[in-house]
Design a protein around this motif. Structure first.
Motif, PDB file in Angstrom:
ATOM      1  N   TYR A 425       4.173  67.689 -32.276  1.00 24.12           N
ATOM      2  CA  TYR A 425       3.148  67.062 -32.347  1.00 24.12           C
ATOM      3  C   TYR A 425       2.311  67.010 -31.038  1.00 24.12           C
ATOM      4  CZ  TYR A 425       0.202  62.902 -33.426  1.00 24.12           C
ATOM      5  OH  TYR A 425      -1.103  62.120 -33.595  1.00 24.12           O
ATOM      6  N   ARG A 426       3.030  66.713 -29.951  1.00 28.51           N
ATOM      7  CA  ARG A 426       2.123  66.632 -28.833  1.00 28.51           C
ATOM      8  C   ARG A 426       1.569  67.956 -28.370  1.00 28.51           C
ATOM      9  NH1 ARG A 426       4.169  62.624 -24.166  1.00 28.51           N
ATOM     10  NH2 ARG A 426       4.978  60.911 -25.346  1.00 28.51           N
ATOM     11  N   LEU A 427       2.264  69.061 -28.741  1.00 27.73           N
ATOM     12  CA  LEU A 427       1.741  70.516 -28.451  1.00 27.73           C
ATOM     13  C   LEU A 427       0.464  70.632 -29.368  1.00 27.73           C
ATOM     14  CD1 LEU A 427       4.668  73.117 -28.551  1.00 27.73           C
ATOM     15  CD2 LEU A 427       3.021  72.297 -26.336  1.00 27.73           C
ATOM     16  N   LYS A 428       0.593  70.111 -30.490  1.00 25.30           N
ATOM     17  CA  LYS A 428      -0.661  70.188 -31.524  1.00 25.30           C
ATOM     18  C   LYS A 428      -1.969  69.586 -30.924  1.00 25.30           C
ATOM     19  CE  LYS A 428      -2.870  71.594 -35.176  1.00 25.30           C
ATOM     20  NZ  LYS A 428      -3.445  72.807 -35.562  1.00 25.30           N
ATOM     21  N   LYS A 429      -1.517  68.334 -30.742  1.00 23.94           N
ATOM     22  CA  LYS A 429      -2.718  67.390 -30.085  1.00 23.94           C
ATOM     23  C   LYS A 429      -3.242  68.068 -28.862  1.00 23.94           C
ATOM     24  CE  LYS A 429      -3.717  63.982 -31.697  1.00 23.94           C
ATOM     25  NZ  LYS A 429      -4.720  63.979 -32.936  1.00 23.94           N
ATOM     26  N   ASP A 430      -2.577  68.514 -27.751  1.00 24.68           N
ATOM     27  CA  ASP A 430      -3.000  69.282 -26.702  1.00 24.68           C
ATOM     28  C   ASP A 430      -3.609  70.487 -26.888  1.00 24.68           C
ATOM     29  OD1 ASP A 430      -1.907  67.329 -25.317  1.00 24.68           O
ATOM     30  OD2 ASP A 430      -0.017  68.459 -24.315  1.00 24.68           O
ATOM     31  N   MET A 431      -3.293  71.335 -27.880  1.00 24.46           N
ATOM     32  CA  MET A 431      -4.136  72.416 -28.410  1.00 24.46           C
ATOM     33  C   MET A 431      -5.433  72.170 -28.839  1.00 24.46           C
ATOM     34  SD  MET A 431      -4.953  74.448 -31.233  1.00 24.46           S
ATOM     35  CE  MET A 431      -3.942  74.001 -32.521  1.00 24.46           C
ATOM     36  N   GLU A 432      -5.513  71.027 -29.655  1.00 23.16           N
ATOM     37  CA  GLU A 432      -6.851  70.593 -30.159  1.00 23.16           C
ATOM     38  C   GLU A 432      -7.647  70.258 -29.084  1.00 23.16           C
ATOM     39  OE1 GLU A 432      -6.289  67.534 -33.105  1.00 23.16           O
ATOM     40  OE2 GLU A 432      -5.882  69.120 -34.639  1.00 23.16           O
ATOM     41  N   ARG A 433      -7.091  69.528 -28.011  1.00 26.96           N
ATOM     42  CA  ARG A 433      -7.972  69.327 -26.911  1.00 26.96           C
ATOM     43  C   ARG A 433      -8.597  70.480 -25.975  1.00 26.96           C
ATOM     44  NH1 ARG A 433      -3.542  65.563 -25.926  1.00 26.96           N
ATOM     45  NH2 ARG A 433      -3.853  63.641 -26.736  1.00 26.96           N
ATOM     46  N   VAL A 434      -7.599  71.575 -25.934  1.00 21.00           N
ATOM     47  CA  VAL A 434      -8.109  72.635 -25.151  1.00 21.00           C
ATOM     48  C   VAL A 434      -9.252  73.412 -26.125  1.00 21.00           C
ATOM     49  CG1 VAL A 434      -7.251  74.875 -24.384  1.00 21.00           C
ATOM     50  CG2 VAL A 434      -5.825  72.952 -23.984  1.00 21.00           C
ATOM     51  N   VAL A 435      -9.048  73.477 -27.284  1.00 19.06           N
ATOM     52  CA  VAL A 435      -9.996  74.189 -28.005  1.00 19.06           C
ATOM     53  C   VAL A 435     -11.429  73.315 -28.134  1.00 19.06           C
ATOM     54  CG1 VAL A 435     -10.672  74.872 -30.110  1.00 19.06           C
ATOM     55  CG2 VAL A 435      -8.182  75.153 -29.755  1.00 19.06           C
ATOM     56  N   GLU A 436     -11.196  72.057 -27.986  1.00 16.51           N
ATOM     57  CA  GLU A 436     -12.547  71.328 -27.872  1.00 16.51           C
ATOM     58  C   GLU A 436     -13.132  71.663 -26.657  1.00 16.51           C
ATOM     59  OE1 GLU A 436     -14.078  66.702 -28.027  1.00 16.51           O
ATOM     60  OE2 GLU A 436     -11.863  67.156 -28.564  1.00 16.51           O
ATOM     61  N   LEU A 437     -12.360  71.649 -25.562  1.00 16.31           N
ATOM     62  CA  LEU A 437     -12.988  71.835 -24.064  1.00 16.31           C
ATOM     63  C   LEU A 437     -13.335  73.079 -23.736  1.00 16.31           C
ATOM     64  CD1 LEU A 437     -10.514  69.308 -22.351  1.00 16.31           C
ATOM     65  CD2 LEU A 437     -12.866  68.939 -22.648  1.00 16.31           C
ATOM     66  N   ASP A 438     -12.558  73.906 -24.137  1.00 21.42           N
ATOM     67  CA  ASP A 438     -12.803  75.564 -23.481  1.00 21.42           C
ATOM     68  C   ASP A 438     -13.584  76.183 -24.571  1.00 21.42           C
ATOM     69  OD1 ASP A 438     -12.252  77.456 -22.017  1.00 21.42           O
ATOM     70  OD2 ASP A 438     -10.197  78.155 -22.569  1.00 21.42           O
ATOM     71  N   ASN A 439     -15.003  75.835 -24.437  1.00 19.47           N
ATOM     72  CA  ASN A 439     -15.925  76.216 -25.433  1.00 19.47           C
ATOM     73  C   ASN A 439     -16.896  77.131 -24.582  1.00 19.47           C
ATOM     74  OD1 ASN A 439     -17.103  74.063 -23.873  1.00 19.47           O
ATOM     75  ND2 ASN A 439     -17.507  72.855 -25.775  1.00 19.47           N
ATOM     76  N   GLY A 440     -16.872  77.445 -23.329  1.00 18.87           N
ATOM     77  CA  GLY A 440     -17.657  78.076 -22.676  1.00 18.87           C
ATOM     78  C   GLY A 440     -18.017  77.310 -21.058  1.00 18.87           C
ATOM     79  N   ALA A 441     -17.629  75.920 -21.103  1.00 15.62           N
ATOM     80  CA  ALA A 441     -17.940  75.149 -19.880  1.00 15.62           C
ATOM     81  C   ALA A 441     -16.722  75.252 -18.954  1.00 15.62           C
ATOM     82  CB  ALA A 441     -18.052  73.778 -20.511  1.00 15.62           C
ATOM     83  N   MET A 442     -15.726  75.805 -19.207  1.00 16.06           N
ATOM     84  CA  MET A 442     -14.686  75.748 -18.552  1.00 16.06           C
ATOM     85  C   MET A 442     -14.176  77.315 -17.959  1.00 16.06           C
ATOM     86  SD  MET A 442     -13.587  72.590 -17.783  1.00 16.06           S
ATOM     87  CE  MET A 442     -13.745  71.209 -18.411  1.00 16.06           C
ATOM     88  N   PRO A 443     -13.938  77.277 -16.644  1.00 16.01           N
ATOM     89  CA  PRO A 443     -13.505  78.699 -16.065  1.00 16.01           C
ATOM     90  C   PRO A 443     -12.202  78.986 -16.449  1.00 16.01           C
ATOM     91  CG  PRO A 443     -13.161  77.033 -14.406  1.00 16.01           C
ATOM     92  CD  PRO A 443     -13.786  76.430 -15.636  1.00 16.01           C
ATOM     93  N   PRO A 444     -11.899  80.350 -16.270  1.00 11.60           N
ATOM     94  CA  PRO A 444     -10.342  80.597 -16.520  1.00 11.60           C
ATOM     95  C   PRO A 444      -9.276  79.783 -15.654  1.00 11.60           C
ATOM     96  CG  PRO A 444     -11.762  82.455 -15.935  1.00 11.60           C
ATOM     97  CD  PRO A 444     -12.317  81.437 -15.860  1.00 11.60           C
ATOM     98  N   ILE A 445      -8.399  79.651 -16.146  1.00  8.24           N
ATOM     99  CA  ILE A 445      -7.290  78.970 -15.370  1.00  8.24           C
ATOM    100  C   ILE A 445      -6.642  79.577 -14.195  1.00  8.24           C
ATOM    101  CG2 ILE A 445      -6.269  77.448 -17.253  1.00  8.24           C
ATOM    102  CD1 ILE A 445      -4.191  79.347 -17.704  1.00  8.24           C
ATOM    103  N   CYS A 446      -6.783  80.846 -14.248  1.00 11.20           N
ATOM    104  CA  CYS A 446      -6.454  81.679 -12.884  1.00 11.20           C
ATOM    105  C   CYS A 446      -7.682  82.694 -12.465  1.00 11.20           C
ATOM    106  CB  CYS A 446      -5.262  82.474 -13.300  1.00 11.20           C
ATOM    107  SG  CYS A 446      -4.911  83.528 -11.732  1.00 11.20           S
ATOM    108  N   GLN A 447      -8.064  82.262 -11.296  1.00 11.16           N
ATOM    109  CA  GLN A 447      -9.384  83.025 -10.740  1.00 11.16           C
ATOM    110  C   GLN A 447      -8.877  83.914  -9.510  1.00 11.16           C
ATOM    111  OE1 GLN A 447     -12.043  79.767 -11.159  1.00 11.16           O
ATOM    112  NE2 GLN A 447     -13.461  81.194 -12.066  1.00 11.16           N
ATOM    113  N   PRO A 448      -8.406  84.887  -9.555  1.00 10.05           N
ATOM    114  CA  PRO A 448      -7.817  85.573  -8.135  1.00 10.05           C
ATOM    115  C   PRO A 448      -8.893  85.685  -6.993  1.00 10.05           C
ATOM    116  CG  PRO A 448      -6.929  86.665 -10.146  1.00 10.05           C
ATOM    117  CD  PRO A 448      -8.132  85.614 -10.552  1.00 10.05           C
ATOM    118  N   GLN A 449     -10.219  85.690  -7.549  1.00 17.01           N
ATOM    119  CA  GLN A 449     -11.149  86.059  -6.284  1.00 17.01           C
ATOM    120  C   GLN A 449     -11.497  84.747  -5.781  1.00 17.01           C
ATOM    121  OE1 GLN A 449     -11.550  86.050  -9.705  1.00 17.01           O
ATOM    122  NE2 GLN A 449     -13.447  84.927 -10.314  1.00 17.01           N
ATOM    123  N   THR A 450     -10.964  83.568  -6.163  1.00 14.63           N
ATOM    124  CA  THR A 450     -11.355  82.347  -5.737  1.00 14.63           C
ATOM    125  C   THR A 450     -10.279  81.924  -4.534  1.00 14.63           C
ATOM    126  OG1 THR A 450     -12.405  81.468  -7.680  1.00 14.63           O
ATOM    127  CG2 THR A 450     -11.955  80.062  -5.944  1.00 14.63           C
TER     128      THR A 450
END
Length: 1844
Positions: A425-450
């Protein structure tokens, strides 16, 4: 660095200080080592020795010496910010520099250092020392020991001393290391403050043996006993070596610790204080783990008084340790300690072997909710010892992996502790939050060039997404069949860290993925590119159908990538954010076939769209769910209900819902209003070949998945699938299609205890959707019925639950699932709403009863959080969810209208909530959570304007002595009001600077910045808006407009804040902000917040750039500097022209106000003066004429020079409206998603079009158009349009049809066409309207003429707008927004010949500041002899000229009346001004006082800005003396009796006030006010009946005036609103000359009036028309301005109240179709659309599809009409009468006949359709005729008035 020895005696009880030394053993890597650089802040370094020799050192703490040029000047904050950045940069290089003495030689040692401890002393994390040494032998040098003696006193960072105080006398003193800043480690010990520099550590702490020894210094006998009670304990990273008594001081104790594992200083922590020690016992079931080692020691420490909480909080930690050791290998250290401390700024600080945890995490045995959070947090703290402390990220970009692995293995532990259901259940709720947030406003979680650490703003998202990515990686690795996923990878990972195989214990993403590939055999590169190095989440759409011929289920899949679409046309963003255009991989679907067997199938997703054929396993055609099976199941369910255990077990396997007793009892089913499937549904269900289908059944995707299947399939999935995620998805889908069956199903789900409790809570929340009028409130009935289980049953089992008093039974939360379900039901009930947004009163009464009758006496658990749930639910239920009608919060707006029942319920709610607050004060709940809920309750109600915002009750709670969470909530409440008054601002700044709690200091500093934005959003503070951005309104592209204006809105907001007297000019900020920010002990985060606040509120001083001097050697060649090009400067403008000087002015002499500049013109040949960017200064040009002597004036006029030319963009004659329209269109086109190819000129090389210029001879692009527009190369908007058409034709000519560029051109052209039609209509309507309102003036007054008007003689050609040397220019400077739109028009007497169209502003719906109350109409005034009127082209500033003329006229009148007027009366006559008449203007005239002018838009009074915050789009308000609805006033010397006819107000409300004793000659009658005008927007209201059109001379024929019958309800509402304005009290009662100190009041004011008298007259029925009421309200303001001088307090109050009056009056007089008429017309439209005759007219004409490309050449696009368009306009309230609706239908028929011919088939259809709708409309007129007649006088108020 080899080892680090740290010795620190702590004397923290009294002095909060410590003194000690540290010895650092260094391993040199070069013989040339001369200087050692270490980090050391806040320390006083006393001495340094290197190898036992004294060494020279330099210690410079940059933050201890922050300074600016002038510390008293707050404008120097940019310099301070630069110095803070410089200090941080300096600190990176090291604050302590030590010179190696000559006696110390760096010599080779001949042996290697221990590889496990030593690392090369370099800050580069990717180059650890020992692997390099192993691979490439290098010379080793002897170690050097550096000993530093230093002291700390009252440190601001790094070390936290918690001491008793007057506010907290019982606080236990203790000290600990705190992560207060990123560089906190260097603040308590000189070191190399770097995450990747590790060494072994030895610690020695000398502390008082006990704290009590400090107090009774003279009583030696009592000390040992007290010392035994509270001995001082030191806890530190590493292992306790020994604890010994001090050899020389028996009152002190020495603690020795050693940390042999190489550890970074950033992972070292310690704490000292009288801690209570609790040893966590070993797990008796497993004394030794699998590896044979004993279990690590685990201890927990807390302060005295918290012992009872400690055991219950940490009791599970041993099981956590056992789990991690079993699953992931040995614990990397020797022991583990948990220390609970106060005032920790973060929830936890994880260090090696030690976690410092906030004391808030402790909870007792009676806690329920806190247990979940505490166990999650403490379990994560222990997991961080494996990954996060022992293993660190190799680069900052690898932070996601370290954080994600820690959270991932914590989740696995929670799965073991709380169960698989909770975990999924927690996984599902966290997944929904990620889908809502990761809509173009968030960078990749790993940016090797940074190379920098992750942004703190993104870190929470990284921590959310990273464990989910690892979860789906685990699922995909497990699918390979060769491994068990990460369960095989992680033990190897941790083992490599223990054995030294992992270099320096640094983990990189690359090495982790390589290990995954080795273990599983799967190459994870594509996975990493999508989920780790890419951003975004996919969105899937699935549908399924059964193909009986193929015996297969056909599944259609469609994938979208929303994040990629956002950045599709932005190459820079695509490079930075790396959105993934398409996600590939495998997805598991599970088909539950009709025989009940689930079959799994794997879909290989390799394209965005695909149709899959999944084989069906059941070999026969279908399993009939026939009656026998159903009856058998029913019989088994009945047996189970009667107690048959076997039957119950059997049923449990079939269906979770059956076996529920009340569901099988027919009587109970009736009581619960259970709905069953219809017979048709049963037949459909029987015919289905499968029960349901699960998409992504194995949870392998972070995606939004939409799947279309029947309701009964979702119900089957909910009732029969065991997976909580499947049940959750079913509830989510079912809640979107509410009906009685679904309500019954959800109710059953809540009742069945077999369901996981969180699923039951979700089902309760989903019942809200079934609580609607359409379903007869069935969902609410079920919610009440469900809650009734916790209450005493009603005596009558069939009692009406909507009128029942719910008295709860005494609480018993032993069943934790029922506790959570009960809270969920409460929250769900509170969210049920009527259509108007209000909650049914029965719900509010129900929640009040729950508070009133709550009984927790016999409950073993605390009910504090349950009470908080009820209070928050009650707050939610009290507030309406529908926004106010006016669309934006403004401070003068009254709260929602409440009937007596609402008011009574609100009173009860407040009483109950305050009772609980009092109880919480007397018997505190844990952490005072109830008080926090009460504060939030009051905050919510005050935001909704249900209760006044009064911070006084909660202000004491912000002080020290209250619990931290209570203080934070109280500050939140404070910040939502006027906290910026000087006294409160001083208090807030004092808290930021001096409060002992770092948590409070940071919270207050953060919220001080954020609250300003909130207050502006809520309307508490007003900001100006640029008029330019409001030219085109309601054009269907609101979203794009918001984006376009966002930055300018922020800039305007900041500008307004800076100029606000109480905010930007606040003396407290200007006095204290810089000293606090400069103080060395200021918290780092507070300093940044203060600098941010200064950026917002105070304009920064420009810093002089540093001078760079380059010394060059002398050279024999003398070089001369290149000559500078000559610069032609314009003539300096003259500020004012005396009206009596040559050439003689025909106007009377008057004094020009200082803010009005009459400047000489500049001939066209001269360079125009420089203009301020972004500010358009209007230039008003006019001819000077004598009466009947126009030719002479014209001939003499060239002697004058104009000082300022038109704006450059109008150089070719484009008028203001065309210019604004073109700018608006260009901006919209440039931001369109199809415009990317057209933004820049074509480059044949770059764009790979080598022959482009051979084919295209006239290239064009948007940037060229923009340049041409701004340089004035377009003479009108049609030239601009022609260039756009040229660009489109070029694109379509060069590119083949069907190509990408050709399609983009078509799409952009379509967008432009739609927009251009609206713009054309807007501008044409504005020109037509202005032409009606401004007829040509008579020769006796100044005539407004544009710069390009050709004169009879000696006049420049019309194409040259700047060549007007004969006309003086009036320049008006206004602050905030474009002053071109800020002036309002003035009356100009009408001439016999109406002027041509004026290109004015776009007319809009009536604005709150523009619609005046109608006033009595004066008789027409004769005009002088006519004179020819020149062609008129307004540049936006005619009004100012007219205003000046009116002032002249008024001054002459004043001179004539000097004999009868006292000087005082003449002084008071000044503020009143003539009436502006331009209805196209955005704002009213600023107040003009002769000789003095208030800078209205810049220096608004504090009352106007703070107490009367007008909406964001309405900021260009009028000045006090001339409000837009200023009352008609007479000269004081000529009192006007009540029956005197006054001049009606113009649209912006200003009225003339001159005496009418000598009217001029008559002029031609203006157009009657009731004459219908063309539509303002081409699609808006066709007529404006309620607002009479005022001709240019400010007079209207009396016959054209319309009166509106009185509407007492509206008048009372207006009066109530006015009375609530903070400035209104002085107008609420009649003036008392004695009490108010104005003995001459009744001598000057013959008709006194006030709001109290108006209210009495309303009650007595003395008003017959709305105009009578308006006249009295205006009289109040008129009297105030006559008696009081300008700029005095009463006049400012009148201004403020008058602004509210204008808005309320506009709302009251808004005209639209009545509800009955609209419904009737909608019926007509429906009939027409269904009529076969209308098939030709139903959709807009598409010339391409219909093959009639010339359609829009014959029928202008702006005139095109069809039934769909007309229906949209009708639904959007664009028609104000049946006639305007019929006019559009007639236009549609006319178009059809015009294009096709009357004899064509379409023409005949058109005639038949016309006859049909006229027949239908005749019945509408017959029904509504009477209604319509009355509406002419009483317009219906608009549902929403446009604020804009």
């Amino acid at each position: 660095m080899g080892t680090h020895i740290f010795r620190m005696p702590l004397t923290f009880v009294i002095h909060a200080a410590s003194q000690g030394y540290t010895t650092i053993t260094l391993n040199p890597t070069s013989k040339d080592l001369k200087t050692i650089h270490l980090h050391a802040r806040q320390c006083d370094v006393h001495s340094v020795t290197v190898g036992s020799f004294a060494a020279d050192f330099v210690h410079h703490d940059p933050f201890a010496h922050l300074s600016v040029t002038n510390p008293q000047d707050v404008h120097n904050h940019p310099e301070l910010k630069r110095r803070v950045y410089s200090a941080l940069a300096e600190g990176d290089e090291g604050e302590l520099s030590i010179s190696i003495p000559k006696e110390v030689a760096v010599t080779p040692s001949g042996h290697r250092a221990h590889a496990g401890i030593v690392s090369e002393a370099t800050p580069e994390p990717q180059t650890p020392g020992h692997p390099t040494q192993a691979a490439h032998p290098v010379t080793e040098y002897k170690q050097i020991e550096v000993t530093i003696t230093y002291s700390l006193k009252n440190p601001a960072d790094g070390v936290q001393f918690v001491l008793p105080s007057d506010a907290y006398p019982t606080r236990v003193p203790h000290v600990y290391t705190t992560p207060s800043s990123p560089d906190a480690a260097r603040c308590w010990v000189p070191c190399i403050d770097n995450l990747w520099e590790k060494c072994a550590w030895d610690f020695e702490f000398v502390v008082p043996r006990s704290l009590e020894q400090q107090e009774p210094a003279s009583d030696d006998e009592d000390e040992p006993e007290e010392a035994d009670e509270y001995p001082t304990v030191v806890v530190c990273s590493g292992e306790l070596v020994e604890q010994v008594a001090h050899p020389y001081n028996s009152s002190k104790t020495i603690f020795l610790f050693s940390q042999p594992v190489a550890t970074s200083v950033q992972h070292i922590a310690w704490a000292a204080g009288p801690f209570h020690v609790h040893t966590i016992p070993t797990d008796l079931s497993a004394v030794e783990d699998a590896s044979g080692t004993t279990q690590p020691l685990m201890n927990a420490f807390c302060l005295p008084g918290h012992e009872s909480y400690l055991t219950s909080t940490v009791s599970f930690m041993r099981s956590a340790m056992s789990f991690y050791v079993t699953e992931f290998g040995s614990y990397p250290f020797g022991s583990y300690k948990l220390v609970f401390v106060e005032e920790l700024p973060t929830q936890r600080f994880d260090a090696a072997t030690l976690s410092l945890i906030t004391v808030d995490m402790l909870h007792g045995d009676d806690a329920i909710d806190q247990v979940f959070e505490a166990r999650h947090s403490l379990g994560h703290a222990l997991a961080c010892q494996w990954i996060g402390v022992n293993i660190q990220q190799k680069m900052w970009s690898d932070t996601w992996l370290v954080n994600g692995l820690g959270l991932y293995i914590t989740g696995l532990f929670l799965r073991k502790m709380f169960g698989m259901n909770e975990y999924r259940y927690r996984l599902k709720k966290d997944m929904e939050r990620v889908v809502e947030l990761d809509n173009g406003a968030m960078p990749p979680i790993c940016q090797p060039q940074t190379l920098e650490p992750p942004d703190a703003a993104n870190l929470a998202f990284i921590n959310l997404k990273a464990p989910l990515v690892l979860h789906i990686l685990d699922r995909r690795l497990g699918k390979s069949g060769t491994s068990l996923g990460l369960s095989r990878v992680l033990p190897k990972l941790f083992l490599s860290a223990l054995t030294g195989d992992m270099p320096n214990n640094l983990l990189s993403t690359h090495s982790f993925l390589r290990m995954c590939r080795k273990v599983s055999g799967i190459d994870p590169r594509s996975f990493a590119e999508q989920w780790i190095y890419g951003s975004g989440c996919p969105t899937f759409g699935f549908s399924a159908s059964f193909n009986r011929k193929k015996m297969a289920v056909e599944i259609t899949m469609r994938q979208d990538a929303p994040a990629y679409k956002v950045h599709e046309n932005n190459e820079v963003k695509k490079l930075m954010m790396k959105p993934v255009p398409f996600f590939e991989g495998q997805m598991t679907i599970r088909i539950h076939e009709a025989d009940g067997t689930p079959y799994e199938h794997v879909l290989d997703i390799r394209s965005p769209f695909k149709r899959y054929e999944v084989p069906f396993n059941t070999k026969y055609k279908r399993v009939r769910r026939n009656t026998k099976r159903y009856l058998a199941r029913q019989a088994a369910a009945q047996a189970a209900a009667e107690g048959d255990a076997d039957a119950a077990a059997a049923m449990d396997m079939v269906d979770m819902g059956f076996g529920l007793e009340i569901w099988e009892n027919e009587q109970e089913r009736e009581n619960w209003k259970v709905a069953d499937w219809t017979e048709e549904d049963e037949q459909n269900m029987a015919g289905q070949t499968y029960e349901w289908i699960r998409i992504d059944a194995d949870f392998e995707w972070i995606a939004a998945i939409a799947f279309d299947q029947k309701d009964y399939m979702w119900v089957s999935q909910l009732q029969r699938d065991r997976d909580v995620v499947a049940q959750y998805e079913a509830i989510e889908v079912l809640s979107k299609t509410p009906n009685a069956i679904i309500s019954s199903t959800l109710t059953k789900t809540v009742l069945v205890t077999n369901y996981f409790y969180r699923i039951r809570c979700e089902a309760a929340a989903a019942l809200i959707t079934c609580a609607t009028q359409k379903l007869d409130w069935l969902g609410l009935f079920h919610l009440f019925k469900l809650f009734l289980r916790y209450c005493y049953e009603p005596e009558d089992p069939k009692a009406d639950l909507f009128n029942h008093t719910y008295v709860p039974r005494p609480n018993d939360f032993s069943d934790l699932a029922e506790y959570f379900v009960r809270k969920a039901i409460l929250r769900a009930i509170s969210r049920v709403r009527f259509e108007n947004g209000k909650t049914p009163p029965v719900i509010r009464q129900f929640l009040v009863d729950q508070l009133r009758y709550n009984d927790n006496t016999t409950n073993p658990y605390a009910d504090a959080l349950y009470i908080c749930t009820i209070i928050s639910s009650l707050g939610s239920a009290t507030v309406s969810t529908v926004p106010p009608e006016r669309g934006e919060f403004i401070s003068s707006e009254i709260g929602p209208v409440q009937d007596p029942q609402d008011a009574e319920l609100l009173k009860k709610a407040l009483a109950e909530v305050d009772r609980y607050r009092s109880m919480d004060r007397l018997i505190p709940t844990f952490h005072n959570v109830v008080t926090v809920a009460v504060i939030e309750f009051h905050m919510l109600l005050s935001l909704a304007s249900l209760v006044p915002h009064d911070p006084r009750p909660f202000f004491p709670l912000t002080r020290e002595g209250n619990y931290t969470q209570v203080r934070m909530a109280a500050f939140d409440y404070l910040f939502l009001g006027k906290w910026y008054v000087p006294k409160i601002m001083r208090y807030v700044l004092a808290v930021m600077a001096n409060d002992p709690s770092r948590i409070i200091r940071r919270h207050v500093a953060r919220n001080a910045c954020q609250s300003l934005a909130l207050l502006v959003t809520m309307g508490e503070m007003k900001t100006p808006k640029e008029a330019d951005s409001l030219l085109i309104e309601e054009d269907g592209h609101g979203g794009e407009k918001v984006k376009e204006n966002k930055k300018s809105e922020i800039d305007l907001m900041i500008k307004a804040l800076r100029k606000d007297r109480e905010v930007g000019k606040n003396e407290a900020i200007r006095e204290f902000l810089m000293p606090i920010a400069l103080a060395p002990d200021t918290d780092s985060e507070v300093r940044w917040c203060l600098l941010k606040l200064a950026d917002l509120l105070i304009r920064g001083a420009e810093e002089t750039p540093p001078k760079v001097t380059i010394h060059l050697p002398p050279t024999p060649i003398a070089e001369a500097a290149p000559p500078l090009p000559p610069v032609k400067l314009p003539n300096k403008p003259i500020r004012a022209i005396k009206s009596g000087g040559p050439p003689r002015s025909p106007l009377p002499t008057f004094t020009v106000p200082p803010k009005l500049k009459l400047v000489q013109g500049t001939p066209q040949s001269e360079a125009p003066p420089a203009r301020t960017p972004g500010v358009t200064t209007p230039s008003v040009t006019f001819e000077k004429r004598k009466d009947h002597a126009a030719p002479k004036a014209s001939a003499r006029a060239p002697e004058k020079k104009t000082g300022k030319a038109l704006p450059r963009a109008q150089a070719s004659g484009m008028n203001v409206n065309d210019l604004r329209a073109c700018r608006t269109a260009l901006k919209k086109v440039q931001t369109n998603k199809h415009a990317a190819l057209f933004l820049q000129p074509v480059d044949p090389v770059r764009d790979r079009a080598p022959n482009y210029f051979d084919i295209i001879k006239s290239p064009m692009d948007l940037s060229t158009m923009s340049a041409k527009l701004e340089s004035g190369q377009y003479k009108d908007r049609f030239a601009f349009e022609a260039d756009f058409r040229l660009m489109m034709n070029n694109a379509k000519t060069y590119n083949m049809p069907g190509s990408f560029a050709h399609n983009e051109a078509l799409a952009l052209e379509s967008f432009f066409d739609k927009m251009w039609v609206r713009i054309n209509k807007t501008v044409e309507a504005a020109n037509h309207k202005a032409a009606q309102e401004r007829p040509a003036p008579p020769p006796s007054t100044a005539t407004s003429a544009p710069p390009s008007v050709p004169e009879p003689s000696k006049r420049s050609p019309p194409e040259t707008p700047t060549a007007a040397p004969n006309k003086p220019v009036i320049k008006l400077k206004l602050g905030g927004g474009s002053s071109a739109n800020s002036s309002a028009s003035s009356p100009v007497p009408s001439g016999p010949k109406p002027a041509p169209k004026v290109k004015g502003r776009k007319p809009k719906e009536p604005k709150l500041s523009e619609v005046p109350p109608p006033a009595p109409v004066a008789a027409p005034v004769p005009a002088p002899a006519p004179s020819p009127a020149p062609a008129f082209e307004d540049d936006g500033s005619l009004d100012l000229l007219e205003e000046v003329i009116a002032i002249e006229r008024e001054k002459n009148q004043g001179r004539k009346q000097a004999s009868s007027s006292t000087p005082k009366e003449r002084e008071r006559e000044k503020p009143a001004l003539p009436p502006p008449t331009d209805k196209g203007k955005e704002r009213a005239l600023p107040k003009l006082v002769i000789g003095k002018r208030k800078k209205e838009a810049v220096d608004l009074t504090e009352d106007e800005i703070l107490a009367l915050a007008t909406p964001a789009k309405k900021e260009r308000t009028s000045a006090p003396a001339l409000g837009p609805s200023a009352a008609p006033s007479a000269s004081p010397s000529v009192p006007i009796p009540r029956n005197t006819e006054l001049i009606p107000p113009s649209k912006n409300g200003a009225t003339g006030h001159k005496s009418r004793e000598k009217p001029p000659k008559p002029s031609p009658a203006p157009e009657p006010a009731s004459t219908p005008r063309p539509s303002a927007k081409g699609k808006e209201k066709e007529k404006e009946v309620s607002r009479p059109a005022t001709p240019a001379n400010g007079k209207v024929k009396k016959a054209s005036t319309q009166v509106t019958p009185i509407n007492e309800k509206k008048c009372r509402e207006i009066l109530k609103t006015l009375s609530r304005v903070p400035e209104a009290p002085i107008f609420l009662r009649p003036v008392d000359p004695v009490l108010d100190g104005c003995p001459t009041y009744f001598d000057e004011i013959k008709e006194p009036m006030d709001f109290g008298t108006i209210g009495n007259k309303l009650n007595e029925g003395k008003y017959s028309t709305m105009e009578d009421f308006a006249r009295d309200v205006e009289l109040v303001f008129q009297n105030c301005r006559i008696f009081n001088p300008p700029t005095t307090y009463p006049v400012m109050c009148a201004d403020a109240v008058e602004r509210v009056w204008k808005k309320e009056w506009a709302k009251a007089m808004e005209k639209k179709l009545s509800y009955a008429e609209k419904r009737s017309l909608q019926g007509v439209m429906k009939t027409l659309l269904n009529d076969p005759l209308s098939w030709v007219f139903r959709e807009p004409v598409d010339p391409v599809a219909l093959g009639i490309p010339t359609y829009f050449d014959v029928i202008p696009k702006k005139d095109a009409r069809d039934l769909k368009t007309i229906q949209h306009k009708l639904n959007a309230d664009k028609y104000d009468s049946v006639e305007s609706f019929e006019a559009d239908l007639d236009l549609m028929i006319h178009n059809a006949i015009t294009f096709n011919g009357a004899d064509s088939e379409v023409g005949k259809l058109a005639v038949q359709l016309r006859n049909r709708y006229r027949e239908l409309l005749s019945s509408v007129r017959g029904t509504n005729g009477k209604r319509k007649g009355s509406e002419k006088g009483t317009p219906q108020p608009a549902k929403r008035v446009k604020l804009g």
